[in-house]
Motif scaffolding. Structure first.
Motif, PDB file in Angstrom:
ATOM      1  N   GLU A 139      48.405  43.015  38.689  1.00 47.51           N
ATOM      2  CA  GLU A 139      47.068  43.213  39.237  1.00 47.51           C
ATOM      3  C   GLU A 139      46.046  42.612  38.270  1.00 47.51           C
ATOM      4  OE1 GLU A 139      46.273  44.412  42.240  1.00 47.51           O
ATOM      5  OE2 GLU A 139      48.439  44.481  42.610  1.00 47.51           O
ATOM      6  N   LEU A 140      44.890  42.276  38.798  1.00 50.57           N
ATOM      7  CA  LEU A 140      43.870  41.607  37.993  1.00 50.57           C
ATOM      8  C   LEU A 140      43.446  42.472  36.810  1.00 50.57           C
ATOM      9  CD1 LEU A 140      42.375  38.945  37.939  1.00 50.57           C
ATOM     10  CD2 LEU A 140      40.605  39.938  39.380  1.00 50.57           C
ATOM     11  N   ASP A 141      43.265  43.772  37.024  1.00 52.28           N
ATOM     12  CA  ASP A 141      42.859  44.657  35.934  1.00 52.28           C
ATOM     13  C   ASP A 141      43.906  44.682  34.826  1.00 52.28           C
ATOM     14  OD1 ASP A 141      40.541  45.214  37.235  1.00 52.28           O
ATOM     15  OD2 ASP A 141      41.034  47.284  37.751  1.00 52.28           O
ATOM     16  N   THR A 142      45.174  44.643  35.210  1.00 50.56           N
ATOM     17  CA  THR A 142      46.253  44.620  34.210  1.00 50.56           C
ATOM     18  C   THR A 142      46.205  43.342  33.400  1.00 50.56           C
ATOM     19  OG1 THR A 142      47.651  45.972  35.659  1.00 50.56           O
ATOM     20  CG2 THR A 142      48.757  44.766  33.890  1.00 50.56           C
ATOM     21  N   LEU A 143      45.944  42.233  34.077  1.00 56.99           N
ATOM     22  CA  LEU A 143      45.844  40.954  33.365  1.00 56.99           C
ATOM     23  C   LEU A 143      44.688  40.983  32.372  1.00 56.99           C
ATOM     24  CD1 LEU A 143      46.273  37.423  34.845  1.00 56.99           C
ATOM     25  CD2 LEU A 143      44.240  37.914  33.493  1.00 56.99           C
ATOM     26  N   PHE A 144      43.537  41.492  32.810  1.00 53.16           N
ATOM     27  CA  PHE A 144      42.391  41.575  31.908  1.00 53.16           C
ATOM     28  C   PHE A 144      42.721  42.432  30.681  1.00 53.16           C
ATOM     29  CE2 PHE A 144      39.414  40.889  35.735  1.00 53.16           C
ATOM     30  CZ  PHE A 144      39.279  39.546  35.435  1.00 53.16           C
ATOM     31  N   THR A 145      43.412  43.536  30.891  1.00 53.66           N
ATOM     32  CA  THR A 145      43.662  44.511  29.838  1.00 53.66           C
ATOM     33  C   THR A 145      44.667  44.016  28.801  1.00 53.66           C
ATOM     34  OG1 THR A 145      43.210  46.318  31.377  1.00 53.66           O
ATOM     35  CG2 THR A 145      44.402  46.885  29.373  1.00 53.66           C
ATOM     36  N   HIS A 146      45.662  43.231  29.223  1.00 45.94           N
ATOM     37  CA  HIS A 146      46.783  42.900  28.351  1.00 45.94           C
ATOM     38  C   HIS A 146      46.794  41.474  27.824  1.00 45.94           C
ATOM     39  CE1 HIS A 146      48.332  46.567  30.381  1.00 45.94           C
ATOM     40  NE2 HIS A 146      48.968  46.749  29.231  1.00 45.94           N
ATOM     41  N   SER A 147      45.884  40.636  28.265  1.00 48.00           N
ATOM     42  CA  SER A 147      45.922  39.221  27.871  1.00 48.00           C
ATOM     43  C   SER A 147      45.126  38.966  26.595  1.00 48.00           C
ATOM     44  CB  SER A 147      45.373  38.336  28.999  1.00 48.00           C
ATOM     45  OG  SER A 147      46.148  38.453  30.161  1.00 48.00           O
ATOM     46  N   ASP A 148      45.723  38.172  25.706  1.00 42.86           N
ATOM     47  CA  ASP A 148      45.000  37.685  24.523  1.00 42.86           C
ATOM     48  C   ASP A 148      44.133  36.484  24.893  1.00 42.86           C
ATOM     49  OD1 ASP A 148      46.389  39.401  22.474  1.00 42.86           O
ATOM     50  OD2 ASP A 148      48.132  38.290  23.223  1.00 42.86           O
ATOM     51  N   ILE A 149      44.632  35.708  25.844  1.00 42.03           N
ATOM     52  CA  ILE A 149      43.944  34.498  26.316  1.00 42.03           C
ATOM     53  C   ILE A 149      43.938  34.536  27.831  1.00 42.03           C
ATOM     54  CG2 ILE A 149      44.027  31.965  26.378  1.00 42.03           C
ATOM     55  CD1 ILE A 149      45.860  32.334  23.749  1.00 42.03           C
ATOM     56  N   ILE A 150      42.806  34.224  28.449  1.00 48.02           N
ATOM     57  CA  ILE A 150      42.703  34.202  29.908  1.00 48.02           C
ATOM     58  C   ILE A 150      42.246  32.814  30.329  1.00 48.02           C
ATOM     59  CG2 ILE A 150      41.488  35.133  31.921  1.00 48.02           C
ATOM     60  CD1 ILE A 150      41.238  37.781  30.353  1.00 48.02           C
ATOM     61  N   SER A 151      42.983  32.219  31.281  1.00 50.53           N
ATOM     62  CA  SER A 151      42.678  30.869  31.747  1.00 50.53           C
ATOM     63  C   SER A 151      42.476  30.900  33.257  1.00 50.53           C
ATOM     64  CB  SER A 151      43.824  29.919  31.378  1.00 50.53           C
ATOM     65  OG  SER A 151      43.453  28.578  31.574  1.00 50.53           O
ATOM     66  N   LEU A 152      41.366  30.320  33.707  1.00 54.31           N
ATOM     67  CA  LEU A 152      40.977  30.381  35.112  1.00 54.31           C
ATOM     68  C   LEU A 152      41.391  29.111  35.858  1.00 54.31           C
ATOM     69  CD1 LEU A 152      37.347  31.797  34.697  1.00 54.31           C
ATOM     70  CD2 LEU A 152      39.493  33.066  34.968  1.00 54.31           C
ATOM     71  N   HIS A 153      42.103  29.301  36.970  1.00 54.07           N
ATOM     72  CA  HIS A 153      42.572  28.164  37.772  1.00 54.07           C
ATOM     73  C   HIS A 153      42.522  28.492  39.256  1.00 54.07           C
ATOM     74  CE1 HIS A 153      43.718  26.223  34.078  1.00 54.07           C
ATOM     75  NE2 HIS A 153      44.288  27.351  33.720  1.00 54.07           N
ATOM     76  N   CYS A 154      41.447  29.128  39.670  1.00 57.19           N
ATOM     77  CA  CYS A 154      41.298  29.522  41.067  1.00 57.19           C
ATOM     78  C   CYS A 154      40.071  28.835  41.666  1.00 57.19           C
ATOM     79  CB  CYS A 154      41.172  31.042  41.193  1.00 57.19           C
ATOM     80  SG  CYS A 154      39.923  31.785  40.136  1.00 57.19           S
ATOM     81  N   PRO A 155      40.017  28.719  42.989  1.00 58.06           N
ATOM     82  CA  PRO A 155      38.856  28.094  43.628  1.00 58.06           C
ATOM     83  C   PRO A 155      37.635  29.002  43.569  1.00 58.06           C
ATOM     84  CG  PRO A 155      40.339  28.955  45.290  1.00 58.06           C
ATOM     85  CD  PRO A 155      41.041  29.118  43.972  1.00 58.06           C
ATOM     86  N   LEU A 156      36.465  28.422  43.740  1.00 56.66           N
ATOM     87  CA  LEU A 156      35.232  29.198  43.799  1.00 56.66           C
ATOM     88  C   LEU A 156      34.946  29.553  45.253  1.00 56.66           C
ATOM     89  CD1 LEU A 156      32.698  30.372  42.473  1.00 56.66           C
ATOM     90  CD2 LEU A 156      31.610  28.128  42.726  1.00 56.66           C
ATOM     91  N   THR A 157      34.984  30.846  45.547  1.00 57.10           N
ATOM     92  CA  THR A 157      34.684  31.359  46.881  1.00 57.10           C
ATOM     93  C   THR A 157      33.719  32.531  46.735  1.00 57.10           C
ATOM     94  OG1 THR A 157      36.495  32.983  46.862  1.00 57.10           O
ATOM     95  CG2 THR A 157      37.031  30.752  47.615  1.00 57.10           C
ATOM     96  N   THR A 158      33.320  33.102  47.854  1.00 57.30           N
ATOM     97  CA  THR A 158      32.450  34.289  47.773  1.00 57.30           C
ATOM     98  C   THR A 158      33.172  35.429  47.067  1.00 57.30           C
ATOM     99  OG1 THR A 158      33.196  34.901  50.009  1.00 57.30           O
ATOM    100  CG2 THR A 158      31.123  33.692  49.835  1.00 57.30           C
ATOM    101  N   GLU A 159      34.501  35.468  47.181  1.00 61.50           N
ATOM    102  CA  GLU A 159      35.266  36.539  46.541  1.00 61.50           C
ATOM    103  C   GLU A 159      35.417  36.317  45.037  1.00 61.50           C
ATOM    104  OE1 GLU A 159      36.314  34.937  49.270  1.00 61.50           O
ATOM    105  OE2 GLU A 159      35.907  36.518  50.739  1.00 61.50           O
TER     106      GLU A 159
END
Length: 331
Positions: free
Chosen positions: A190-210
Motif C-alpha cells: 500500500e502507498l502508506d507502507t511504501l512511504f513509511t518504509h522507503s529510504d528512497i522514493i522514486s516517482l514513475h506515475c502519470p499526472l492525473t487528478t488522482e
C-alpha cells in the motif's frame, strides 16, 4: 500531409526530418509553445505535433477544429496537458508515444540519485578549483537500502532492474500491479507502507487528478526522516511548497528533480541572462541537498529516434485507420 510541430528544438527537427525522408509528411517547425495565443499558426495544416508543455485545452482544441485539424499528435508519453473530454467531443484524435527507451529515464533517475547522494556536482566544482578536501561530501551505500517505486510501467520496471543490480530492496505501489514483477518476487505494498518504509522514493506515475500533489504535507509526514525523493515523471506530482518546508526542517534528506510543476515557464529555454520570476523555484535552488535538471531524462539518441519513429507512424497511420491502440489517448 502538412504537420505543424510546436515547441520544436533543433534535435526535434533533425530526428523528425530524418524519419520523414521519403514520405509525404511535411513538417513545419515552430519554436513557440502551442497555446491560445499561438494556435493560429496551425491554420492550413492537417495535424499538429506537440510536446509536454504545449497547451491543448478546450479553447485551443476548438480553434484547431475550426482549422479542420482532426489529429493532435504528442511526441511524449504523458497527456496531462490535453483536455480529453473536449477532444472527444470535437472529434479530435490524440495520439502519443507510449514508450521510448524507458531505460533513458530510468538511467537518468539513477544518475540524479548518485549525483545527489555522492555529491558529484559539488566534488566536480571543488576539483576544478584545486580543492580536494572531502568534508561535506559523505554519502551512503545504496546497497541494502529500500527504494520505493511508485508506478510500475515500463520506466518503473527499468528502475526496478537497476535497483536490484545495486542490491537495493524494492517496494512498489501501482493500482494495477504487474503480474510479471509479482512472479519475480517484487513486493507490492500500500502507498502508506511504501512511504513509511522507503529510504528512497522514486516517482514513475502519470499526472492525473488522482495523482496531483501525490507528494504533499500529509504524505511527507509519513516518510522516514531524511528520506530521499526523486521525480523524473511529472512536476505536478509534487507539492513544491510542501517539499520546501520539509527540506527546511530536514524531514527530507535530499531531493532530485528532472521535472517541476511550473516548468513550462522555465524549461527548454536559455534564461541565463534573465531574472527568474519564479520565487518558489529559486528557493529550491538554494538548498545544498537539491539537484535539478531541466527535463532531460528522455534525452538520449535512442529515445529521440524512437519518439520520431512512433510519431511519424502515428501521423501516417491515422488517416488509414491503422493506429496502434496503445498509441491512442482515450478517456
Amino acid at each position: 500531409m502538412k504537420v505543424a510541430v510546436f515547441s520544436a528544438k533543433e534535435y526535434d527537427k533533425s530526428f523528425l526530418c530524418q524519419e520523414a525522408s521519403g514520405t509525404d509528411v511535411q513538417f513545419t517547425f515552430f519554436d513557440t509553445t502551442l497555446n491560445k495565443k499561438t494556435v493560429s499558426l496551425a491554420e492550413g495544416y492537417d495535424a499538429v505535433n506537440c510536446f509536454v508543455n504545449d497547451t491543448l485545452d478546450a479553447e485551443v482544441l476548438r480553434q484547431l477544429k475550426t482549422y479542420n485539424v482532426s489529429h493532435a499528435s504528442l511526441r511524449c508519453a504523458g497527456f496531462n496537458n490535453v483536455e480529453l473530454h473536449a477532444a472527444k467531443k470535437l472529434g479530435i484524435t490524440v495520439t502519443r508515444v507510449p514508450a521510448y527507451s524507458p531505460e533513458s529515464v530510468a538511467e537518468h533517475t539513477f544518475a540524479l540519485l548518485l549525483s545527489l547522494n555522492r555529491k558529484i556536482h559539488k566534488a566536480y566544482n571543488r576539483v576544478k578549483e584545486n580543492n580536494f578536501t572531502l568534508q561535506g561530501l559523505m554519502g551512503f551505500n545504496l546497497h541494502g537500502k529500500t527504494v520505493g517505486v511508485i508506478g510500475t510501467g515500463k520506466i518503473g520496471k527499468a528502475v526496478i532492474r537497476i535497483c536490484q543490480g545495486f542490491g537495493c530492496n524494492v517496494l512498489c505501489y501501482d493500482p494495477y500491479p504487474c503480474s510479471t514483477l509479482q512472479q519475480q518476487n517484487v513486493e507490492y505494498v500500500e502507498l502508506d507502507t511504501l512511504f513509511t518504509h522507503s529510504d528512497i522514493i522514486s516517482l514513475h506515475c502519470p499526472l492525473t487528478t488522482e495523482t496531483q500533489h501525490l507528494i504533499n504535507q500529509e504524505s511527507i509526514a509519513k516518510m522516514k526522516d531524511s528520506a530521499v525523493l526523486i521525480n523524473t515523471s511529472r512536476g505536478g506530482l509534487v507539492d513544491t511548497k510542501a517539499i520546501i518546508a520539509a527540506l527546511k526542517t530536514k524531514k527530507i534528506g535530499g531531493l532530485a528533480l528532472d521535472v517541476y510543476e511550473m516548468e513550462s515557464e522555465l524549461f527548454f529555454q536559455d534564461l541565463s541572462c534573465e531574472i527568474i520570476q519564479d520565487d518558489v523555484f529559486q528557493r529550491l535552488l538554494t538548498f545544498p541537498n537539491v539537484v535539478i535538471t531541466g527535463h532531460q531524462g528522455f534525452f538520449t539518441q535512442e529515445a529521440l529516434k524512437e519518439i520520431a519513429q512512433t510519431t511519424l507512424n502515428n501521423l501516417i497511420n491515422y488517416p488509414q485507420g491503422k493506429l496502434q491502440p496503445d498509441n491512442i489517448v482515450q478517456l
